[in-house]
Design a protein around this motif. Structure first.
Motif, PDB file in Angstrom:
ATOM      1  N   LEU A 180       2.800  -1.644  -0.889  1.00  0.00           N
ATOM      2  CA  LEU A 180       2.657  -3.081  -1.085  1.00  0.00           C
ATOM      3  C   LEU A 180       3.984  -3.809  -0.919  1.00  0.00           C
ATOM      4  CD1 LEU A 180       0.216  -3.108  -4.136  1.00  0.00           C
ATOM      5  CD2 LEU A 180      -0.327  -3.316  -1.707  1.00  0.00           C
ATOM      6  N   SER A 181       5.101  -3.158  -1.289  1.00  0.00           N
ATOM      7  CA  SER A 181       6.395  -3.827  -1.161  1.00  0.00           C
ATOM      8  C   SER A 181       6.807  -3.983   0.297  1.00  0.00           C
ATOM      9  CB  SER A 181       7.465  -3.049  -1.935  1.00  0.00           C
ATOM     10  OG  SER A 181       7.672  -1.767  -1.351  1.00  0.00           O
ATOM     11  N   ARG A 182       6.397  -3.054   1.147  1.00  0.00           N
ATOM     12  CA  ARG A 182       6.756  -3.114   2.565  1.00  0.00           C
ATOM     13  C   ARG A 182       5.673  -3.771   3.410  1.00  0.00           C
ATOM     14  NH1 ARG A 182       7.514   1.712   0.416  1.00  0.00           N
ATOM     15  NH2 ARG A 182       9.539   2.712   0.399  1.00  0.00           N
ATOM     16  N   HIS A 183       4.527  -4.042   2.805  1.00  0.00           N
ATOM     17  CA  HIS A 183       3.362  -4.526   3.559  1.00  0.00           C
ATOM     18  C   HIS A 183       3.055  -3.579   4.716  1.00  0.00           C
ATOM     19  CE1 HIS A 183       3.386  -8.223   1.286  1.00  0.00           C
ATOM     20  NE2 HIS A 183       4.626  -8.452   1.629  1.00  0.00           N
ATOM     21  N   GLU A 184       3.041  -2.296   4.397  1.00  0.00           N
ATOM     22  CA  GLU A 184       2.879  -1.271   5.422  1.00  0.00           C
ATOM     23  C   GLU A 184       1.723  -0.350   5.072  1.00  0.00           C
ATOM     24  OE1 GLU A 184       5.585   2.086   7.791  1.00  0.00           O
ATOM     25  OE2 GLU A 184       6.477   0.821   6.250  1.00  0.00           O
ATOM     26  N   VAL A 185       0.928  -0.011   6.092  1.00  0.00           N
ATOM     27  CA  VAL A 185      -0.217   0.882   5.924  1.00  0.00           C
ATOM     28  C   VAL A 185      -0.109   1.980   6.976  1.00  0.00           C
ATOM     29  CG1 VAL A 185      -2.730   1.080   5.869  1.00  0.00           C
ATOM     30  CG2 VAL A 185      -1.635  -1.042   5.123  1.00  0.00           C
ATOM     31  N   ARG A 186      -0.270   3.230   6.545  1.00  0.00           N
ATOM     32  CA  ARG A 186      -0.216   4.357   7.479  1.00  0.00           C
ATOM     33  C   ARG A 186      -1.439   5.240   7.308  1.00  0.00           C
ATOM     34  NH1 ARG A 186       5.999   6.495   6.445  1.00  0.00           N
ATOM     35  NH2 ARG A 186       7.061   4.497   6.758  1.00  0.00           N
ATOM     36  N   ARG A 187      -1.805   5.863   8.403  1.00  0.00           N
ATOM     37  CA  ARG A 187      -2.868   6.866   8.374  1.00  0.00           C
ATOM     38  C   ARG A 187      -2.393   8.065   9.178  1.00  0.00           C
ATOM     39  NH1 ARG A 187      -8.994   6.502  10.982  1.00  0.00           N
ATOM     40  NH2 ARG A 187      -9.477   8.704  10.670  1.00  0.00           N
ATOM     41  N   ASP A 188      -2.367   9.212   8.541  1.00  0.00           N
ATOM     42  CA  ASP A 188      -1.837  10.429   9.164  1.00  0.00           C
ATOM     43  C   ASP A 188      -0.410  10.200   9.673  1.00  0.00           C
ATOM     44  OD1 ASP A 188      -4.140  12.011   8.761  1.00  0.00           O
ATOM     45  OD2 ASP A 188      -5.104  11.088  10.501  1.00  0.00           O
ATOM     46  N   GLY A 189       0.358   9.411   8.916  1.00  0.00           N
ATOM     47  CA  GLY A 189       1.751   9.170   9.272  1.00  0.00           C
ATOM     48  C   GLY A 189       1.978   8.083  10.290  1.00  0.00           C
ATOM     49  N   THR A 191       1.454   4.115  11.727  1.00  0.00           N
ATOM     50  CA  THR A 191       1.237   2.762  11.218  1.00  0.00           C
ATOM     51  C   THR A 191      -0.123   2.243  11.654  1.00  0.00           C
ATOM     52  OG1 THR A 191       3.607   2.280  11.257  1.00  0.00           O
ATOM     53  CG2 THR A 191       2.104   0.399  11.240  1.00  0.00           C
ATOM     54  N   VAL A 192      -0.837   1.651  10.707  1.00  0.00           N
ATOM     55  CA  VAL A 192      -2.139   1.036  10.992  1.00  0.00           C
ATOM     56  C   VAL A 192      -1.937  -0.477  11.030  1.00  0.00           C
ATOM     57  CG1 VAL A 192      -4.494   0.688  10.191  1.00  0.00           C
ATOM     58  CG2 VAL A 192      -3.372   2.897   9.835  1.00  0.00           C
ATOM     59  N   HIS A 193      -2.360  -1.104  12.103  1.00  0.00           N
ATOM     60  CA  HIS A 193      -2.192  -2.543  12.257  1.00  0.00           C
ATOM     61  C   HIS A 193      -3.443  -3.254  11.733  1.00  0.00           C
ATOM     62  CE1 HIS A 193       1.480  -2.004  14.571  1.00  0.00           C
ATOM     63  NE2 HIS A 193       0.861  -1.062  15.265  1.00  0.00           N
ATOM     64  N   LEU A 194      -3.238  -4.097  10.728  1.00  0.00           N
ATOM     65  CA  LEU A 194      -4.326  -4.848  10.118  1.00  0.00           C
ATOM     66  C   LEU A 194      -4.151  -6.335  10.399  1.00  0.00           C
ATOM     67  CD1 LEU A 194      -4.463  -3.188   6.571  1.00  0.00           C
ATOM     68  CD2 LEU A 194      -5.757  -2.540   8.608  1.00  0.00           C
ATOM     69  N   THR A 195      -5.259  -7.051  10.438  1.00  0.00           N
ATOM     70  CA  THR A 195      -5.176  -8.504  10.525  1.00  0.00           C
ATOM     71  C   THR A 195      -4.707  -9.034   9.166  1.00  0.00           C
ATOM     72  OG1 THR A 195      -7.436  -8.903   9.764  1.00  0.00           O
ATOM     73  CG2 THR A 195      -7.121  -8.472  12.133  1.00  0.00           C
ATOM     74  N   VAL A 201      -7.318  -8.180   1.731  1.00  0.00           N
ATOM     75  CA  VAL A 201      -8.388  -7.449   1.041  1.00  0.00           C
ATOM     76  C   VAL A 201      -7.855  -6.124   0.521  1.00  0.00           C
ATOM     77  CG1 VAL A 201     -10.636  -6.333   1.305  1.00  0.00           C
ATOM     78  CG2 VAL A 201     -10.215  -8.542   2.378  1.00  0.00           C
ATOM     79  N   LEU A 202      -7.143  -5.382   1.384  1.00  0.00           N
ATOM     80  CA  LEU A 202      -6.604  -4.086   0.971  1.00  0.00           C
ATOM     81  C   LEU A 202      -5.580  -4.251  -0.145  1.00  0.00           C
ATOM     82  CD1 LEU A 202      -6.525  -1.040   1.445  1.00  0.00           C
ATOM     83  CD2 LEU A 202      -4.759  -1.431   3.174  1.00  0.00           C
ATOM     84  N   GLU A 203      -4.745  -5.276  -0.067  1.00  0.00           N
ATOM     85  CA  GLU A 203      -3.738  -5.520  -1.099  1.00  0.00           C
ATOM     86  C   GLU A 203      -4.401  -5.781  -2.443  1.00  0.00           C
ATOM     87  OE1 GLU A 203       0.208  -8.282  -1.417  1.00  0.00           O
ATOM     88  OE2 GLU A 203      -1.679  -9.294  -0.935  1.00  0.00           O
ATOM     89  N   ALA A 204      -5.484  -6.568  -2.438  1.00  0.00           N
ATOM     90  CA  ALA A 204      -6.184  -6.863  -3.688  1.00  0.00           C
ATOM     91  C   ALA A 204      -6.745  -5.595  -4.319  1.00  0.00           C
ATOM     92  CB  ALA A 204      -7.309  -7.863  -3.428  1.00  0.00           C
ATOM     93  N   LEU A 205      -7.208  -4.664  -3.496  1.00  0.00           N
ATOM     94  CA  LEU A 205      -7.769  -3.410  -4.020  1.00  0.00           C
ATOM     95  C   LEU A 205      -6.665  -2.445  -4.445  1.00  0.00           C
ATOM     96  CD1 LEU A 205     -10.581  -2.836  -1.364  1.00  0.00           C
ATOM     97  CD2 LEU A 205     -10.835  -3.776  -3.667  1.00  0.00           C
ATOM     98  N   ALA A 206      -5.583  -2.379  -3.661  1.00  0.00           N
ATOM     99  CA  ALA A 206      -4.519  -1.416  -3.949  1.00  0.00           C
ATOM    100  C   ALA A 206      -3.652  -1.846  -5.125  1.00  0.00           C
ATOM    101  CB  ALA A 206      -3.645  -1.214  -2.710  1.00  0.00           C
ATOM    102  N   THR A 207      -3.685  -3.123  -5.486  1.00  0.00           N
ATOM    103  CA  THR A 207      -2.904  -3.589  -6.622  1.00  0.00           C
ATOM    104  C   THR A 207      -3.358  -2.922  -7.911  1.00  0.00           C
ATOM    105  OG1 THR A 207      -2.480  -5.727  -5.578  1.00  0.00           O
ATOM    106  CG2 THR A 207      -2.247  -5.624  -7.964  1.00  0.00           C
ATOM    107  N   THR A 208      -4.653  -2.649  -8.007  1.00  0.00           N
ATOM    108  CA  THR A 208      -5.197  -1.939  -9.179  1.00  0.00           C
ATOM    109  C   THR A 208      -5.976  -0.724  -8.675  1.00  0.00           C
ATOM    110  OG1 THR A 208      -7.123  -3.414  -9.142  1.00  0.00           O
ATOM    111  CG2 THR A 208      -5.344  -3.972 -10.648  1.00  0.00           C
TER     112      THR A 208
END
Length: 277
Positions: A180-189, A191-195, A201-208
């Motif tokens: 969340l601090s880097r605004h970065e998402v990875r899958r199998d190492g 980077t996954v590009h999200l809109t 949406v992912l940030e809201a779920l990953a926060t808790t």
């Protein structure tokens, strides 16, 4: 790293190791500390890590490095391929990269350092210029084979102290890692590009993590005022996220649907909760 306090979703918690509503939670609870916990100060970390308080992940082809040079501290072998494929999944914050036999592991050093791990590089004698390259890439220290084992251990202890101050908030769910601090998402190492909306949406779920977030809370974060089609639009974004993150979107394991409660990010644990070494 300071993170703003966020209230826990009411009536939701961790049950039996997965995301489910907590039926034992009390409606209207404040979520604050219990009476017995009030007034207690958190334990302070030791100023100097003891010899057995941290573990070093060692990337080396030389078995003597661990058995002889590093006999006084805890170590664990780490394959170079594993370190470069998904450095955010390394279980120890201090990494020793041995480049005496295989020179110019610059890409590996860059990936490990980028994952906010304390990287110490152990190189051949007379390689000062190459050592500067590793330091420029993010290594916290470079030491040549001319050093004594005691000096190497001392440098690793210093790296362990540094690692305790490094912000490291990777959340892992299966092959997916979110920072969340880097605004970065990875899958199998990778980077996954999200809109922007997918990330919100992912940030809201990953926060808790592992706590259900209601449909109402998610739509409130995304749209103000909420359109009539908000619930349908939310389902569309959840489906798009699953297509990008899940091994099998039809059998989601990362973003789970909690019937009657909403969705949750199914992270078993935060990487920051791993041992501080």
């Amino acid at each position: 790293m300071f993170r703003a306090w966020r209230p826990r979703a009411r009536g939701v918690g961790l049950v039996s190791g997965t995301c489910r509503p907590d039926r034992t939670a009390k409606t209207g609870g404040t979520g604050g500390p219990s009476r017995s916990d009030r007034g207690r100060m958190p334990a302070q970390p030791p100023l100097l890590p003891a010899a057995d308080s941290f573990t070093v992940a060692v990337i080396s082809d030389d078995p003597w490095l661990r058995s002889r040079w590093l006999a006084d501290i805890r170590t664990e072998a780490l394959a170079l391929g594993d370190a470069t494929a998904a450095p955010e999944r390394i279980q120890h914050r201090v990494v020793l990269l041995d480049v005496r036999e295989r020179h110019r592991h610059l890409e590996a050093a860059h990936l490990v350092a980028k994952a906010d791990l304390a990287l110490v590089v152990f190189g051949p004698v007379g390689s000062g210029e190459e050592g500067m390259r590793y330091l420029d890439l993010g290594a916290v220290d470079y030491l040549s084979a001319q050093a004594q084992p005691s000096e190497l251990v001392a440098r690793l202890r210093a790296a362990a102290r540094y690692a305790g101050q490094v912000a490291d908030d990777w959340l892992v769910a299966g092959s997916v890692a979110v920072s969340l601090s880097r605004h970065e998402v990875r899958r199998d190492g990778r980077t996954v590009h999200l809109t922007p909306t997918e990330y919100l949406v992912l940030e809201a779920l990953a926060t808790t993590p592992r706590q259900a977030v209601s449909h109402e809370e998610l739509t409130r974060r995304l749209w103000r005022p909420e359109p009539v089609t908000a619930r349908h639009s939310l389902r569309v974004y959840i489906r798009q996220l699953r297509e990008k993150l899940e091994e099998d979107p039809s059998q989601p394991a990362v973003i789970l649907t909690i019937p009657g409660d909403g969705y949750c990010f199914n992270s078993p644990e935060a990487i920051e909760a791993r041992e501080s070494g």
